[in-house]
Design a protein around this motif. Structure first.
Motif, PDB file in Angstrom:
ATOM      1  N   TYR A 472       0.825  -1.245   0.147  1.00 15.30           N
ATOM      2  CA  TYR A 472      -0.080   0.094  -0.029  1.00 15.30           C
ATOM      3  C   TYR A 472       0.693   1.211   0.118  1.00 15.30           C
ATOM      4  N   LEU A 473       0.093   2.314  -0.422  1.00 14.80           N
ATOM      5  CA  LEU A 473       0.570   3.559  -0.383  1.00 14.80           C
ATOM      6  C   LEU A 473       0.337   4.378   0.949  1.00 14.80           C
ATOM      7  N   VAL A 474       1.370   4.959   1.618  1.00 13.71           N
ATOM      8  CA  VAL A 474       0.800   5.950   2.510  1.00 13.71           C
ATOM      9  C   VAL A 474       1.445   7.291   2.261  1.00 13.71           C
ATOM     10  N   PRO A 475       0.443   8.168   1.764  1.00 12.95           N
ATOM     11  CA  PRO A 475       0.794   9.361   1.426  1.00 12.95           C
ATOM     12  C   PRO A 475       0.892  10.309   2.566  1.00 12.95           C
ATOM     13  N   TYR A 476       1.869  11.387   2.596  1.00 14.71           N
ATOM     14  CA  TYR A 476       1.914  12.151   3.702  1.00 14.71           C
ATOM     15  C   TYR A 476       1.291  13.543   3.161  1.00 14.71           C
ATOM     16  N   PHE A 477       0.255  14.315   3.889  1.00 14.58           N
ATOM     17  CA  PHE A 477      -0.203  15.580   3.465  1.00 14.58           C
ATOM     18  C   PHE A 477       0.004  16.482   4.540  1.00 14.58           C
ATOM     19  N   MET A 478       0.026  17.511   4.417  1.00 16.19           N
ATOM     20  CA  MET A 478       0.278  18.875   5.204  1.00 16.19           C
ATOM     21  C   MET A 478      -0.777  19.730   5.273  1.00 16.19           C
ATOM     22  N   SER A 479      -1.245  20.094   6.495  1.00 18.27           N
ATOM     23  CA  SER A 479      -2.478  21.083   6.620  1.00 18.27           C
ATOM     24  C   SER A 479      -1.716  22.457   7.181  1.00 18.27           C
ATOM     25  N   SER A 480      -2.322  23.512   6.795  1.00 14.53           N
ATOM     26  CA  SER A 480      -2.175  24.792   7.073  1.00 14.53           C
ATOM     27  C   SER A 480      -0.733  25.715   6.773  1.00 14.53           C
ATOM     28  N   HIS A 481      -0.318  25.065   5.400  1.00  8.31           N
ATOM     29  CA  HIS A 481       0.704  25.409   4.981  1.00  8.31           C
ATOM     30  C   HIS A 481       0.423  27.043   4.163  1.00  8.31           C
ATOM     31  N   PRO A 482       1.157  27.978   4.164  1.00 13.40           N
ATOM     32  CA  PRO A 482       0.719  28.981   3.414  1.00 13.40           C
ATOM     33  C   PRO A 482       0.285  28.848   2.046  1.00 13.40           C
ATOM     34  N   GLY A 483      -0.883  29.596   2.083  1.00 15.77           N
ATOM     35  CA  GLY A 483      -1.393  29.230   0.707  1.00 15.77           C
ATOM     36  C   GLY A 483      -2.658  28.426   0.628  1.00 15.77           C
ATOM     37  N   LEU A 516      11.805  28.977   3.041  1.00 13.71           N
ATOM     38  CA  LEU A 516      10.810  29.597   1.835  1.00 13.71           C
ATOM     39  C   LEU A 516       9.401  29.765   2.761  1.00 13.71           C
ATOM     40  N   SER A 517       9.088  28.661   3.224  1.00 13.14           N
ATOM     41  CA  SER A 517       7.689  28.648   3.699  1.00 13.14           C
ATOM     42  C   SER A 517       7.604  29.355   5.020  1.00 13.14           C
ATOM     43  N   THR A 518       8.738  29.328   5.855  1.00 10.05           N
ATOM     44  CA  THR A 518       8.575  30.193   6.933  1.00 10.05           C
ATOM     45  C   THR A 518       8.633  31.650   6.669  1.00 10.05           C
ATOM     46  N   CYS A 519       9.290  32.016   5.615  1.00  7.11           N
ATOM     47  CA  CYS A 519       9.348  33.246   5.282  1.00  7.11           C
ATOM     48  C   CYS A 519       8.068  33.931   4.888  1.00  7.11           C
ATOM     49  N   MET A 520       7.195  32.894   4.000  1.00  5.17           N
ATOM     50  CA  MET A 520       5.779  33.219   3.711  1.00  5.17           C
ATOM     51  C   MET A 520       4.927  33.332   4.807  1.00  5.17           C
ATOM     52  N   TYR A 521       5.204  32.329   5.894  1.00  3.50           N
ATOM     53  CA  TYR A 521       4.490  32.564   7.119  1.00  3.50           C
ATOM     54  C   TYR A 521       4.506  33.759   7.778  1.00  3.50           C
ATOM     55  N   TYR A 522       5.855  34.202   7.949  1.00  6.35           N
ATOM     56  CA  TYR A 522       5.822  35.506   8.765  1.00  6.35           C
ATOM     57  C   TYR A 522       5.487  36.851   7.975  1.00  6.35           C
ATOM     58  N   THR A 523       5.609  36.747   6.559  1.00  8.67           N
ATOM     59  CA  THR A 523       5.443  38.048   5.863  1.00  8.67           C
ATOM     60  C   THR A 523       4.213  38.142   5.088  1.00  8.67           C
ATOM     61  N   GLY A 524       3.512  36.897   4.985  1.00  5.54           N
ATOM     62  CA  GLY A 524       2.553  37.037   4.244  1.00  5.54           C
ATOM     63  C   GLY A 524       2.970  37.231   2.720  1.00  5.54           C
ATOM     64  N   LEU A 525       4.010  37.271   2.439  1.00  5.49           N
ATOM     65  CA  LEU A 525       4.337  37.217   0.770  1.00  5.49           C
ATOM     66  C   LEU A 525       5.207  36.301   0.439  1.00  5.49           C
ATOM     67  N   ASP A 529       8.227  36.154  -5.723  1.00  2.00           N
ATOM     68  CA  ASP A 529       7.327  37.186  -6.661  1.00  2.00           C
ATOM     69  C   ASP A 529       6.833  38.282  -5.657  1.00  2.00           C
ATOM     70  N   MET A 530       7.010  38.380  -4.352  1.00  2.00           N
ATOM     71  CA  MET A 530       6.476  39.349  -3.573  1.00  2.00           C
ATOM     72  C   MET A 530       5.209  39.674  -3.553  1.00  2.00           C
ATOM     73  N   GLN A 531       4.132  38.585  -4.037  1.00  2.00           N
ATOM     74  CA  GLN A 531       2.896  38.442  -4.293  1.00  2.00           C
ATOM     75  C   GLN A 531       2.151  38.033  -2.561  1.00  2.00           C
ATOM     76  N   PRO A 532       1.105  38.849  -2.430  1.00  2.00           N
ATOM     77  CA  PRO A 532       0.398  38.258  -1.076  1.00  2.00           C
ATOM     78  C   PRO A 532      -0.005  36.724  -0.967  1.00  2.00           C
ATOM     79  N   VAL A 533       0.325  35.872   0.192  1.00  2.00           N
ATOM     80  CA  VAL A 533      -0.144  34.476   0.493  1.00  2.00           C
ATOM     81  C   VAL A 533      -0.841  34.577   1.665  1.00  2.00           C
ATOM     82  N   TYR A 534      -2.045  33.896   1.397  1.00  2.00           N
ATOM     83  CA  TYR A 534      -2.888  33.742   2.594  1.00  2.00           C
ATOM     84  C   TYR A 534      -2.149  32.670   3.457  1.00  2.00           C
ATOM     85  N   VAL A 535      -2.108  33.016   4.823  1.00  2.00           N
ATOM     86  CA  VAL A 535      -1.609  32.284   5.800  1.00  2.00           C
ATOM     87  C   VAL A 535      -2.551  32.034   6.938  1.00  2.00           C
ATOM     88  N   PRO A 536      -2.823  30.582   7.191  1.00  2.00           N
ATOM     89  CA  PRO A 536      -3.808  30.324   8.347  1.00  2.00           C
ATOM     90  C   PRO A 536      -2.764  30.189   9.568  1.00  2.00           C
TER      91      PRO A 536
END
Length: 678
Positions: A472-483, A516-525, A529-536
């Motif tokens: 069987y395959l056991v896939p890893y999924f991640m919640s609450s990532h920026p975006g 990179l993801s932590t940068c998105m989390y803190y900045t919301g960018l 490309d300096m575009q806004p990112v939704y962050v939960p």
């Protein structure tokens, strides 16, 4: 020391981990490499940081102190993504926590300074490496200065460190002061304004502290220059002085890697730990082979770019075969090699021929958004290695438990590796990491489109059918990532519904330094490309996104319902085949599932930062994998669980049971109450 005939040590290596003399433990590697270069090293493992005398067990070292928090950042070792204390520490005797302080590098350096004054101190390891610039600290929720400033150390080694530490040791042996050692690649030092070398000046600590945009710009400059071939000196002002980062060190050659891994390790934890139950982290890797370093996968949530780098190097077959033969002679070995891998198991060479001469491409990835035309997707060398290992006397099975890049497998036109993987190297379950299915979230993650994963699933299932295997395959999924907003999380829940998957583990995004993801989390960018990112960020939304990935759990009913109501997806509540939950809460062994205050559904408007943002398609696409999969892995334990969490920004296991019912928990409302009507 008396047994060795030593009057003094050249270096004291202070570490936050228990001492395990094995090549997958960084402090053992650094100690053995220095020993091989002719230096005397004393290891002070997990000293009592409240007692200054603990740093003096070997007396004053002749050349200096080396300090590392251990194989992990000490804050990741101590706290979950919810900032709750961990009860266990797999790098401590008996797995018990409390053997190292928070921010261990800082605490150890301060203790050494109090005990020994102006002795040379060199810091390294994951904690120092990923905190070398001004950085966002998730646990303090603020920007902190470089760890070199806060620790008061003389030099910082980043990356894997073998060549750097020997170069520093030889410079100190030659009579140089630590402050004069400024030419070693893969190191950082502090300088005055009149001492600045040529290089790229990035936004200062003060600027990144005041402006999230400046933080994103600084991070992207660091990210672009993390290349040993084309990288330039980076300069960042920290108060009155300047942090100078020399370009990264070149990765070790295959021959040098062989030498490092074949030094005379005991391959055991220190015998003093045996009465306490040993060191659990060793159990995960004791019968595994580390075959490569570096990763060109480029996942946004992974810190490997900042630590090991994107250029892959690998050990020779001969070296790995010698180590495997050594393992077969160990009395505890039962015939199973648990893993043959590295950061990514199926990467054993640079992504393309020009990387060693020109470096990695700035602003481009090797696999994302699709494999580069210059990429050499070739598993022939790995297949040949695995075949040789399978033929060794005393080996029954050779498993692959490190991460496999399924998009790299699919890019290889020769299907031999996939066939042999299914035939010989899966221990009942194969773990892969698609991470998400929303194109918006995958774009932020730097992961391949869902369709690539679906094709991999289809091929994997077809091969298992052809071979008569039930794997069987056991896939890893991640919640609450920026975006990822609620709509994206709901789309992922629908995908799980349609594909018949029921994940036992849910990974929350963990904002650790250096990604990179932590940068998105803190900045919301997105710094690319300096575009806004939704962050939960709210605990409420994170709980809802996590619950959606396990929507079938009765304990998650009210959280899932709250999420569906807030996202105005009440079409997924009811008795239809496409519904995620029923109109009424399910019954559990404790009676009807009840909701706590945090699980109450929310009619009405929410604050703007918590509203679900558009996240593309709302329905999942059938993958046809995972139905009736076994609930536990019957093969050898997966290696490097916390290593993966640190490097890939993941949280720990989700609880299969929901929150404990608190006293005074309100009774469940009447069916349908509080529901938005269409």
């Amino acid at each position: 020391m008396r047994a060795l005939g030593w009057d003094a040590v050249d270096f004291c290596l202070v570490t936050g981990d228990a001492y395990v003399d094995h090549p997958t433990f960084a402090n053992a590697v650094i100690g053995r490499v220095l020993e091989d270069a002719g230096f005397k090293v004393g290891i002070i493992a997990q000293p009592d940081w409240k007692d200054e005398a603990a740093y003096g067990v070997f007396g004053a070292p002749r050349l200096g102190f080396l300090v590392s928090a251990g194989n992990l950042d000490s804050m990741v070792s101590h706290y979950t993504v919810a900032k709750k204390p961990r009860r266990e520490d797999s790098f401590s005797p008996g797995g018990k926590g409390g053997k190292r302080p928070d921010r261990a590098t800082l605490v150890y350096c301060n203790g050494i300074r109090k005990a020994f004054g102006e002795v040379p101190i060199v810091i390294g390891g994951v904690e120092a490496s990923l905190r070398r610039f001004a950085h966002y600290d998730y646990w303090d929720n603020r920007i902190r200065r470089s760890i070199l400033v806060d620790s008061g150390a003389d030099l910082l080694v980043y990356g894997m460190g073998e060549e750097q530490i020997v170069a520093i040791a030889r410079a100190l042996e030659a009579g140089k002061r630590a402050a004069e050692i400024r030419d070693v690649p893969g190191t950082c030092f502090m300088a005055r304004e009149d001492e600045l070398p040529e290089g790229i000046t990035i936004p200062s600590f003060e600027q990144v502290h005041q402006s999230r945009e400046e933080f994103a710009k600084a991070f992207m400059a660091q990210y672009r220059e993390q290349d040993p071939v084309r990288g330039k000196v980076l300069i960042q002002k920290q108060d009155a002085r300047y942090l100078i980062q020399n370009p990264p060190a070149m990765p070790l050659s295959g021959k040098a890697l062989d030498r490092v891994y074949e030094l005379p390790y005991e391959r055991r934890a220190h015998p003093s730990y045996e009465p306490m139950g040993g060191v659990p982290a060793l159990e995960e890797v004791q019968f595994s082979l580390c075959s490569s370093r570096g990763c060109f996968g480029g996942c946004s949530f992974c810190a490997l770019t900042f630590h090991q780098g994107r250029i892959v190097t690998a050990r020779s077959h001969e070296s790995l075969l010698r180590e495997a033969q050594l393992i077969t002679q160990m009395p505890e070995f039962k015939g199973y090699i648990h893993d043959v891998g590295g950061p990514t198991a199926n990467f054993r060479a640079p992504a393309c021929r020009k990387q060693l001469d020109r470096g990695t491409c700035p602003g481009k990835q090797c696999l994302y958004p699709s494999p580069c035309k210059q990429l050499r997707a070739d598993h022939k060398d790995y297949v040949a290695l695995l075949r040789k290992l399978r033929e060794l006397p005393g080996i029954k099975k050779v498993f692959i438990r490190s991460g496999l890049r399924f998009d790299y497998i699919m890019a290889d036109r020769d299907g031999t590796f996939m066939k042999e993987l299914v035939a010989h190297h899966v221990s009942g379950q194969l773990k892969v990491a698609p991470e998400h299915i929303s194109p918006w979230v995958l774009e932020r993650m730097g992961k391949p489109p869902r369709e690539v994963y679906d094709r991999f699933v289809q091929r994997y299932q077809a091969l298992n059918r052809q071979m008569g295997k039930k794997q069987y395959l056991v896939p890893y999924f991640m919640s609450s990532h920026p975006g990822s907003d609620l709509n994206a999380a709901i789309a992922l829940a629908e995908y799980l519904r349609d594909s018949g998957q029921q994940p036992e583990q849910v990974q929350d995004f963990y904002p650790t330094p250096g990604t990179l993801s932590t940068c998105m989390y803190y900045t919301g960018l997105d710094p690319r490309d300096m575009q806004p990112v939704y962050v939960p960020k709210s605990a409420s939304e994170k709980a809802m996104q996590r619950a959606l990935l396990q929507y079938k759990s009765p304990h998650n009913y009210w959280l899932v319902r709250k999420a569906l109501e807030q996202a105005e997806r009440i079409d997924l509540i009811g008795s239809g085949k496409r519904c995620l939950i029923g109109e009424r809460p399910p019954r559990t062994g404790e009676g009807t599932a009840r909701r706590t205050e945090g699980q109450k559904g929310g009619g009405g408007k929410r604050p703007p930062q918590e509203r679900a943002q558009p996240s593309g398609p709302r329905s999942g696409i059938k993958a046809g994998s995972g139905r009736n999969a076994p609930k536990r892995d019957e093969g050898p334990r997966r290696s490097g669980k916390l290593h993966q969490e640190q490097a890939h920004g993941r949280g720990g296991k989700a609880r299969t049971g929901g929150p404990k019912k608190a006293a005074g928990t309100p009774r469940k409302p009447a069916a349908g109450r509080g529901r938005k009507r269409g």
